[in-house]
Design an enzyme around this catalytic site. Sequence first.
Site, PDB file in Angstrom:
ATOM      1  N   GLU A  94       0.832  -1.222   0.000  1.00  0.00           N
ATOM      2  CA  GLU A  94       0.000   0.000   0.000  1.00  0.00           C
ATOM      3  C   GLU A  94       0.858   1.260   0.000  1.00  0.00           C
ATOM      4  O   GLU A  94       0.503   2.267   0.615  1.00  0.00           O
ATOM      5  CB  GLU A  94      -0.952   0.016   1.212  1.00  0.00           C
ATOM      6  CG  GLU A  94      -2.136  -0.870   1.072  1.00  0.00           C
ATOM      7  CD  GLU A  94      -2.755  -0.805  -0.307  1.00  0.00           C
ATOM      8  OE1 GLU A  94      -2.749   0.293  -0.910  1.00  0.00           O
ATOM      9  OE2 GLU A  94      -3.192  -1.842  -0.803  1.00  0.00           O
TER      10      GLU A  94
HETATM   11  C1  FAD Z   1       2.408  -9.722   0.296  1.00  0.00           C
HETATM   12  C2  FAD Z   1       2.257  -8.617  -0.682  1.00  0.00           C
HETATM   13  C3  FAD Z   1       0.996  -8.255  -1.107  1.00  0.00           C
HETATM   14  C4  FAD Z   1       0.834  -7.243  -2.058  1.00  0.00           C
HETATM   15  N1  FAD Z   1      -0.422  -6.958  -2.536  1.00  0.00           N
HETATM   16  C5  FAD Z   1      -0.545  -6.113  -3.602  1.00  0.00           C
HETATM   17  C6  FAD Z   1      -1.804  -5.945  -4.264  1.00  0.00           C
HETATM   18  O1  FAD Z   1      -2.817  -6.528  -3.865  1.00  0.00           O
HETATM   19  N2  FAD Z   1      -1.860  -5.148  -5.352  1.00  0.00           N
HETATM   20  C7  FAD Z   1      -0.764  -4.484  -5.823  1.00  0.00           C
HETATM   21  O2  FAD Z   1      -0.882  -3.791  -6.818  1.00  0.00           O
HETATM   22  N3  FAD Z   1       0.442  -4.614  -5.215  1.00  0.00           N
HETATM   23  C8  FAD Z   1       0.576  -5.400  -4.126  1.00  0.00           C
HETATM   24  N4  FAD Z   1       1.798  -5.569  -3.513  1.00  0.00           N
HETATM   25  C9  FAD Z   1       2.941  -4.821  -4.009  1.00  0.00           C
HETATM   26  C10 FAD Z   1       3.404  -3.728  -3.066  1.00  0.00           C
HETATM   27  O3  FAD Z   1       2.466  -2.694  -3.025  1.00  0.00           O
HETATM   28  C11 FAD Z   1       4.802  -3.276  -3.537  1.00  0.00           C
HETATM   29  O4  FAD Z   1       5.698  -4.304  -3.186  1.00  0.00           O
HETATM   30  C12 FAD Z   1       5.227  -1.959  -2.933  1.00  0.00           C
HETATM   31  O5  FAD Z   1       4.446  -0.905  -3.444  1.00  0.00           O
HETATM   32  C13 FAD Z   1       6.709  -1.644  -3.191  1.00  0.00           C
HETATM   33  O6  FAD Z   1       7.056  -1.853  -4.523  1.00  0.00           O
HETATM   34  P1  FAD Z   1       8.357  -2.730  -4.847  1.00  0.00           P
HETATM   35  O7  FAD Z   1       8.231  -4.013  -4.122  1.00  0.00           O
HETATM   36  O8  FAD Z   1       8.529  -2.781  -6.311  1.00  0.00           O
HETATM   37  O9  FAD Z   1       9.552  -1.941  -4.199  1.00  0.00           O
HETATM   38  P2  FAD Z   1      10.400  -0.668  -4.852  1.00  0.00           P
HETATM   39  O10 FAD Z   1       9.411   0.254  -5.459  1.00  0.00           O
HETATM   40  O11 FAD Z   1      11.433  -1.290  -5.702  1.00  0.00           O
HETATM   41  O12 FAD Z   1      10.995  -0.071  -3.571  1.00  0.00           O
HETATM   42  C14 FAD Z   1      12.144  -0.609  -2.887  1.00  0.00           C
HETATM   43  C15 FAD Z   1      12.561   0.394  -1.801  1.00  0.00           C
HETATM   44  O13 FAD Z   1      12.915   1.649  -2.398  1.00  0.00           O
HETATM   45  C16 FAD Z   1      12.151   2.695  -1.844  1.00  0.00           C
HETATM   46  N5  FAD Z   1      11.812   3.666  -2.896  1.00  0.00           N
HETATM   47  C17 FAD Z   1      11.369   3.409  -4.146  1.00  0.00           C
HETATM   48  N6  FAD Z   1      11.154   4.569  -4.795  1.00  0.00           N
HETATM   49  C18 FAD Z   1      11.467   5.568  -3.956  1.00  0.00           C
HETATM   50  C19 FAD Z   1      11.468   6.993  -4.043  1.00  0.00           C
HETATM   51  N7  FAD Z   1      11.061   7.643  -5.139  1.00  0.00           N
HETATM   52  N8  FAD Z   1      11.881   7.700  -2.974  1.00  0.00           N
HETATM   53  C20 FAD Z   1      12.278   7.070  -1.844  1.00  0.00           C
HETATM   54  N9  FAD Z   1      12.309   5.731  -1.706  1.00  0.00           N
HETATM   55  C21 FAD Z   1      11.897   4.994  -2.727  1.00  0.00           C
HETATM   56  C22 FAD Z   1      10.902   2.040  -1.277  1.00  0.00           C
HETATM   57  O14 FAD Z   1      10.341   2.809  -0.213  1.00  0.00           O
HETATM   58  C23 FAD Z   1      11.437   0.698  -0.807  1.00  0.00           C
HETATM   59  O15 FAD Z   1      11.983   0.834   0.467  1.00  0.00           O
HETATM   60  C24 FAD Z   1       1.974  -6.554  -2.539  1.00  0.00           C
HETATM   61  C25 FAD Z   1       3.240  -6.901  -2.076  1.00  0.00           C
HETATM   62  C26 FAD Z   1       3.395  -7.925  -1.180  1.00  0.00           C
HETATM   63  C27 FAD Z   1       4.781  -8.305  -0.752  1.00  0.00           C
END
Ligand code: FAD
Length: 621
Positions: free
Chosen positions: A443
């Site tokens: 989220e």
């Molecule tokens: C169990 C689970 C359930 C989920 N359910 C859903 C769902 O139902 N629907 C859905 O659409 N998604 C879902 N997700 C996805 C989830 O919302 C994403 O994993 C999350 O938004 C982070 O994206 P990412 O994993 O690609 O991490 P990244 O975007 O790669 O981020 C990695 C790190 O970098 C930081 N970061 C990235 N960009 C920036 C920035 N501009 N400035 C500062 N810091 C930054 C982040 O805060 C994080 O700490 C789910 C994930 C999990 C693990």
Amino acid sequence: MGNLLVNTRDQQFVLFEQLGIDKLFEYEKYADLSKDMVQMMLNEAEKLAVNLLLLAYAEGDKDGCTFKDGNVTIPASFHEAFKKYVEAGWLCSTESPDVGGQGLPIIVTTACLEFMFAANFAFLTYPGLTHGSAHLIEQYGTEEQKKKYMYNMYGGKWTGTMCLTEPGAGSDVGALKTSAKRLPDGTFSLTGTKIFISCGDHDLAENIVHAVLARIEGDPPGTAGISIFIVPKYKVKDNGSLGDFNDVRTGNIEHKMGIKGSATCTLNFGDEGHCIGELLGKERQGMRIMFLMMNASRLEVGMQSLGHATAAYEHAVQYAKERIQGAPIWDMKNPDAKAVPIIQHPDIKRKLLWMKAHVEGIRALIYFTGFCMDMAKIATAEQEREKWHGLVELLTPVCKAYSSEKAQMICSYAIDVYGGYGYCSEYPVEQYFRDCKIASIYEGTNGIQALDLVGRKLGQRKGADVMNLFGEMNASILKLKRLDDLKRHVAYLEEAYYALIDLTMHFAQLGKSAGFLMPVLNATPYLEILGDVIIGHFLMQAAGMADEKLNAIYKERGAEESKAKKRALIHEDPDVAFYYGKTSAARYYAVDVLSTVKARCEAIKFGERVPIEMPEESFTC
Ligand SMILES: Cc1cc2nc3c(=O)[nH]c(=O)nc-3n(C[C@H](O)[C@H](O)[C@H](O)COP(=O)(O)OP(=O)(O)OC[C@H]3O[C@@H](n4cnc5c(N)ncnc54)[C@H](O)[C@@H]3O)c2cc1C
């Protein structure tokens, strides 16, 4: 009934003494409700949570979800739980009876659902996402779409999801690649892959309706070009019956650290070119529409955090009262000293008090936000509605990020209280810890929440919302300063409050100049400070009320002048024990947390840029 999930006495206190939710019953919309009816609903919710959902908690973790031959199976125990949950009307309890709901205030549902969140969060992802996506259709769908999808979703016959994340588009949703090609009949052909989709596939319902973000061919890059589509797993015929498979294939499920009963899926849309989606709302309005669901889900993540935190705390207290280990500190040199329950050791007591203060503070924050949501709907004057709505917007990232950070600490402390047993799966606290971790990630990660707070929410409506929040706190502080018993502790709250205002103003100034990188760099510590002060305010406000109640009881029982009589009353009268606990939690929190706020604000204002300036090479050489 007794339970090890939620302190029902504190729940009553927040609802009826601190927030005074009876005020809602004065409005026409809720005129049929009464305190007794709310109590009845709380009892029903507690029963369902304890007698059914809780029983499926450990089992859901052990069984998890399986993926075989393209199909996902979820824990068997979740099926019965889902049926009963839907039958009891919880899936759309806040919706209007016109669409099959119960029309309850959000604050009442929030309190009832706290039991369920504490009992079995992994299960709740299924009805939670179903409600959220059906609500999107209710708000933005055409009459035809509502008829086709919404009623079956609100009725629990079909479930729903939210599909944003892709391999190259996590925090940066605007980078998504899923595309939508316009078809002559006005529908769209979708192609793309979504990952990490909660409840993306399962055997719980006959159809799954996905809310999918995608870009219509030719639309601009970034978030401005995103639209949102309703994409069912099985097509729906005009007469409402299920048609052909809609080419939404599950690629895999994730093997996760926690919430193992919640199926997290990779979904491939249109591998065979036959995935049809219907536009929801207008073209290129996808992000704006999805925000309705995202904001609700962020508050639900706050609820999830409260649920894990309260359950972990209640278990830890119980365990600490039963586990006999070690002589008391005042008798430690006596080889014949009798071992005592570990709750008598100061370090355990301190930890438990820290946990209690945070759990109760987070409960007050989340309930208050639910109350604001109700007021934003029913307040008579437009200006007042705007004020409540602004508070909800401002508090949403705090509910999500602050609560999830502190909940992890609370679950971790619960494991410490259990000692080695806490680390083992025979006891529930290790599952709370694992299940809780995801709350800081999905989220919108907590880092992204902090940026939203500092970059958008503080300045929204020219700062009026944050000023309203500060105004609420100031009014409490002025009242509390009149109480002799808490004077020294209220002074810490006041000091923290002024330091927070000063830092907020400092950020506002920097935001206007080239120094905007400092608020960006310090967004996470700022969010924590804001959360600490808000929680401190709620705890101290509660302590003020508890102090008045205590003094009235002491007077009535002739104990005003005697410390010994007061102490004895704690053992005799559960109300005295409860109110004493409220004042104790606030006093400890003031000294332990609020006393540090000014120094943390000063440290941020110092303006250290080293995390920005240090070259990447220096991190690993
Ligand atoms: C169990 C689970 C359930 C989920 N359910 C859903 C769902 O139902 N629907 C859905 O659409 N998604 C879902 N997700 C996805 C989830 O919302 C994403 O994993 C999350 O938004 C982070 O994206 P990412 O994993 O690609 O991490 P990244 O975007 O790669 O981020 C990695 C790190 O970098 C930081 N970061 C990235 N960009 C920036 C920035 N501009 N400035 C500062 N810091 C930054 C982040 O805060 C994080 O700490 C789910 C994930 C999990 C693990």
